[in-house]
Design a protein around this motif. Structure first.
Motif, mmCIF file in Angstrom:
data_model
loop_
_atom_site.group_PDB
_atom_site.id
_atom_site.type_symbol
_atom_site.label_atom_id
_atom_site.label_comp_id
_atom_site.label_asym_id
_atom_site.label_seq_id
_atom_site.Cartn_x
_atom_site.Cartn_y
_atom_site.Cartn_z
ATOM 1 N N GLY A 6 0.800 -1.220 0.000
ATOM 2 C CA GLY A 6 0.000 0.000 0.000
ATOM 3 C C GLY A 6 0.829 1.263 0.000
ATOM 4 O O GLY A 6 0.454 2.266 -0.619
ATOM 5 N N GLY A 7 1.966 1.230 0.687
ATOM 6 C CA GLY A 7 2.825 2.410 0.718
ATOM 7 C C GLY A 7 3.376 2.751 -0.649
ATOM 8 O O GLY A 7 3.529 3.928 -0.988
ATOM 9 N N GLU B 10 -0.135 3.760 -3.006
ATOM 10 C CA GLU B 10 -0.742 5.022 -2.586
ATOM 11 C C GLU B 10 0.297 6.131 -2.491
ATOM 12 O O GLU B 10 -0.005 7.304 -2.709
ATOM 13 C CB GLU B 10 -1.474 4.858 -1.257
ATOM 14 C CG GLU B 10 -2.693 3.944 -1.311
ATOM 15 C CD GLU B 10 -3.763 4.413 -2.294
ATOM 16 O OE1 GLU B 10 -3.685 5.550 -2.796
ATOM 17 O OE2 GLU B 10 -4.686 3.619 -2.568
ATOM 18 N N LYS C 45 -0.353 5.184 4.578
ATOM 19 C CA LYS C 45 0.072 4.728 3.251
ATOM 20 C C LYS C 45 0.314 5.909 2.319
ATOM 21 O O LYS C 45 1.269 5.917 1.542
ATOM 22 C CB LYS C 45 -0.991 3.810 2.646
ATOM 23 C CG LYS C 45 -1.220 2.510 3.387
ATOM 24 C CD LYS C 45 -2.249 1.640 2.691
ATOM 25 C CE LYS C 45 -3.626 2.268 2.696
ATOM 26 N NZ LYS C 45 -4.665 1.374 2.110
ATOM 27 N N GLY D 125 4.139 6.912 2.388
ATOM 28 C CA GLY D 125 4.529 6.427 1.066
ATOM 29 C C GLY D 125 5.095 7.550 0.218
ATOM 30 O O GLY D 125 6.139 7.412 -0.422
#
Length: 256
Positions: A114-115, A118, A201, A205
């Motif tokens: 997810g990091g 997103e 995220k 991210g």
């Protein structure tokens, strides 16, 4: 005052996506032809969904993509330009198709980072402000304000789920930014409780990606190319940032 009343140059979703498809060619790699359709959220779901979202297509039909737009009355769709950069080009749609066209090992399709995904979508959303045909100083202010807000939400996310903040703690934190409404604090608090770790995220991210890019810029100096770096990052595909960093070291040695 200009920030509060900013008028985005484009507001029609299809026009925005077609504009972005051309605009990103300067700093992003090429993408094979993609079919995409704009769809609208059913009224029964409007109150519960975000202003727009990308619907990940089946693996065996990744060239047929859909972006849903929420026509909920509380959303101002006149400022959807950066949102469509996040969801479409060069965001989720672009990144997902680019990864699939590289014919990756099927095992990677089972893994979720997810990091990376997103973070990338947030990274290009922030970049989209510089692509707009509007005053660049104003665009920079709006972008930085958006990023500051995202980091604020991420801090609340961390506060609640790691440090155990309650509603009163959340209100105290928001007060530092001039937000004193208990109703607003309650809404933010409940949003975070409903989706633990979600904002991390996006914010972390993005920050991880920017740290990697800044490292490459510092190391390569005049040899740094934004298009080549974006291509490297997309070629890597979804992975842990520490793994990407190791491969980036090799990539930088090759560039040098």
């Amino acid at each position: 005052e200009k920030v509060d009343t900013v008028a985005y140059p484009l507001t029609d979703p299809v026009e925005i996506l077609e504009f972005l498809k051309l605009k990103i060619q300067e700093n992003y790699p090429a993408l094979e032809n993609v079919n995409y359709s704009i769809k609208y959220v059913h009224k029964s779901l409007e109150e519960d969904l975000s202003p727009a979202f990308y619907l990940t297509p089946p693996l065996d039909n990744y060239l047929d993509n859909s972006i849903y737009i929420n026509g909920y009355s509380q959303y101002n769709l006149d400022d959807i330009f950066p949102t469509l950069a996040h969801e479409g080009y060069p965001g989720h749609l672009f990144q997902n198709v680019y990864f699939n066209q590289s014919n990756p090992n099927p095992l990677r399709m089972l893994l979720n980072f997810g990091g990376y995904s997103e973070g990338w979508a947030t990274y290009v959303e922030m970049d989209s402000y510089s692509m707009m045909e509007m005053d660049q100083q104003l665009a920079s202010i709006i972008m930085n304000n958006q990023m500051a807000s995202l980091c604020m939400y991420a801090q609340i996310d961390l506060g609640i789920h790691y440090y155990g903040w309650n509603l009163e703690d959340t209100l105290t934190y928001l007060t530092n930014f001039g937000i004193t409404s208990e109703e607003a604090a309650k809404e933010v608090y409940q949003t975070m409780v409903a989706e633990p770790g979600n904002y991390m995220k996006y914010a972390l991210g993005y920050l991880e990606i920017m740290e990697l890019r800044e490292t490459a810029e510092e190391e390569l100096g005049d040899d740094f190319s934004l298009k080549e770096w974006n291509t490297f990052f997309l070629d890597m595909g979804p992975a842990q940032f520490e793994i990407i960093e190791k491969y980036m070291d090799k990539w930088m040695n090759d560039v040098n």
